[in-house]
Design an enzyme around this catalytic site. Sequence first.
Site, PDB file in Angstrom:
ATOM      1  N   HIS A 121       0.833  -1.209   0.000  1.00  0.00           N
ATOM      2  CA  HIS A 121       0.000   0.000   0.000  1.00  0.00           C
ATOM      3  C   HIS A 121       0.867   1.258   0.000  1.00  0.00           C
ATOM      4  O   HIS A 121       0.545   2.243  -0.675  1.00  0.00           O
ATOM      5  CB  HIS A 121      -0.940   0.013   1.201  1.00  0.00           C
ATOM      6  CG  HIS A 121      -1.876  -1.149   1.238  1.00  0.00           C
ATOM      7  ND1 HIS A 121      -2.652  -1.441   2.342  1.00  0.00           N
ATOM      8  CD2 HIS A 121      -2.157  -2.109   0.313  1.00  0.00           C
ATOM      9  CE1 HIS A 121      -3.376  -2.529   2.084  1.00  0.00           C
ATOM     10  NE2 HIS A 121      -3.082  -2.951   0.868  1.00  0.00           N
ATOM     11  N   HIS A 169      -9.086  -2.072  -5.166  1.00  0.00           N
ATOM     12  CA  HIS A 169      -7.993  -2.394  -4.243  1.00  0.00           C
ATOM     13  C   HIS A 169      -7.017  -3.396  -4.855  1.00  0.00           C
ATOM     14  O   HIS A 169      -5.801  -3.294  -4.631  1.00  0.00           O
ATOM     15  CB  HIS A 169      -8.519  -2.936  -2.914  1.00  0.00           C
ATOM     16  CG  HIS A 169      -7.403  -3.142  -1.931  1.00  0.00           C
ATOM     17  ND1 HIS A 169      -6.836  -2.103  -1.230  1.00  0.00           N
ATOM     18  CD2 HIS A 169      -6.700  -4.252  -1.594  1.00  0.00           C
ATOM     19  CE1 HIS A 169      -5.840  -2.562  -0.496  1.00  0.00           C
ATOM     20  NE2 HIS A 169      -5.739  -3.862  -0.697  1.00  0.00           N
ATOM     21  N   ASP A 212      -3.016  -2.931  -5.209  1.00  0.00           N
ATOM     22  CA  ASP A 212      -1.994  -3.932  -4.876  1.00  0.00           C
ATOM     23  C   ASP A 212      -1.056  -4.185  -6.051  1.00  0.00           C
ATOM     24  O   ASP A 212       0.164  -4.316  -5.879  1.00  0.00           O
ATOM     25  CB  ASP A 212      -2.652  -5.251  -4.474  1.00  0.00           C
ATOM     26  CG  ASP A 212      -3.178  -5.254  -3.043  1.00  0.00           C
ATOM     27  OD1 ASP A 212      -2.778  -4.381  -2.252  1.00  0.00           O
ATOM     28  OD2 ASP A 212      -3.986  -6.143  -2.718  1.00  0.00           O
ATOM     29  N   HIS A 219      -0.480 -11.261  -5.032  1.00  0.00           N
ATOM     30  CA  HIS A 219       0.878 -10.761  -4.812  1.00  0.00           C
ATOM     31  C   HIS A 219       1.903 -11.711  -5.427  1.00  0.00           C
ATOM     32  O   HIS A 219       2.908 -11.268  -5.988  1.00  0.00           O
ATOM     33  CB  HIS A 219       1.143 -10.597  -3.317  1.00  0.00           C
ATOM     34  CG  HIS A 219       0.289  -9.559  -2.673  1.00  0.00           C
ATOM     35  ND1 HIS A 219       0.319  -8.234  -3.036  1.00  0.00           N
ATOM     36  CD2 HIS A 219      -0.633  -9.653  -1.679  1.00  0.00           C
ATOM     37  CE1 HIS A 219      -0.540  -7.553  -2.296  1.00  0.00           C
ATOM     38  NE2 HIS A 219      -1.128  -8.394  -1.468  1.00  0.00           N
TER      39      HIS A 219
END
Length: 288
Positions: free
Chosen positions: A79, A236, A240, A263
């Site tokens: 973030h 969001h 990321d 991720h």
Amino acid sequence: MQQSTLLKPVSCYGIGVHSGKRTQLTIEPAKENTGIIFIRTDISSENNYIEASYFNVSDTLLSTTISNDHKVQISTIEHLMAALWGCSIDNAIIKIDGPEVPIMDGSSKPFVFMIECAGKKLQNAPKKYLKILKDIKVVHKDCELYCTPYDHMTVDLTIDFASKAIGRQNLTFSKQESFNQNIADARTFGFTKELDYLQSKGLAQGASFENAIGIDEQDKILNPNGLRYEDEFVRHKLLDLFGDLYTSGTSVVSSIKGYKTSHALNNELLHRIFSDTTSYKFVTNSEL
């Protein structure tokens, strides 16, 4: 286009969403060509510097963790990295007195606010971009992420969850300057049915409705004020992605398309890019 850093240091306090530990974080100006460097100020007995680079990513379970050769690590950097990217900060020293970046409200907006309060300083060095030269694709089961050559950055991202609270959402994005207004305040999210398991594994120790969107087993949003956007979830995930891609050291110039990204997938794409020197080149703004 020149590189940039902060005009002055700026600090915050907060808890880590996974560790539950309270830390102080300070973003400081840095010289040209420094990049983004993290320093664990609570550790002095060994090397406490960690470059925010894709090759230092050591864990991608629910967040992005970086480590150095001495196994000193900092988790949940994505973030903050997204905020640095969105504010076009090329060089910064980030000092933190604990193992995890504070989660703040679960988005990048508090970090954007910090950077805006500190101000931005242009530096005497050209800004460089990572220009993609050939098609690159990474796939894991039904999740995929790929990039193709293009003259500027554009992203098309789709998520697909069984939960009716989320479902299938798609978002396209092509203007970095609109990140702070349209993406930065999208919060992370989680399911209450998974909370006990995660906490038994030492994760989500600091999770609350103040720093995450909570979804119950009836697919109900539990936060008293609801969502910030109808499609806050895909926003969001895009946040990321930008944070993870910034561990490349700069902005990626490519057409990027993703489906059910993570991720791990984001980091794998960077490894795939840099494993083939014919697939990319670093360019200045005049060479785009």
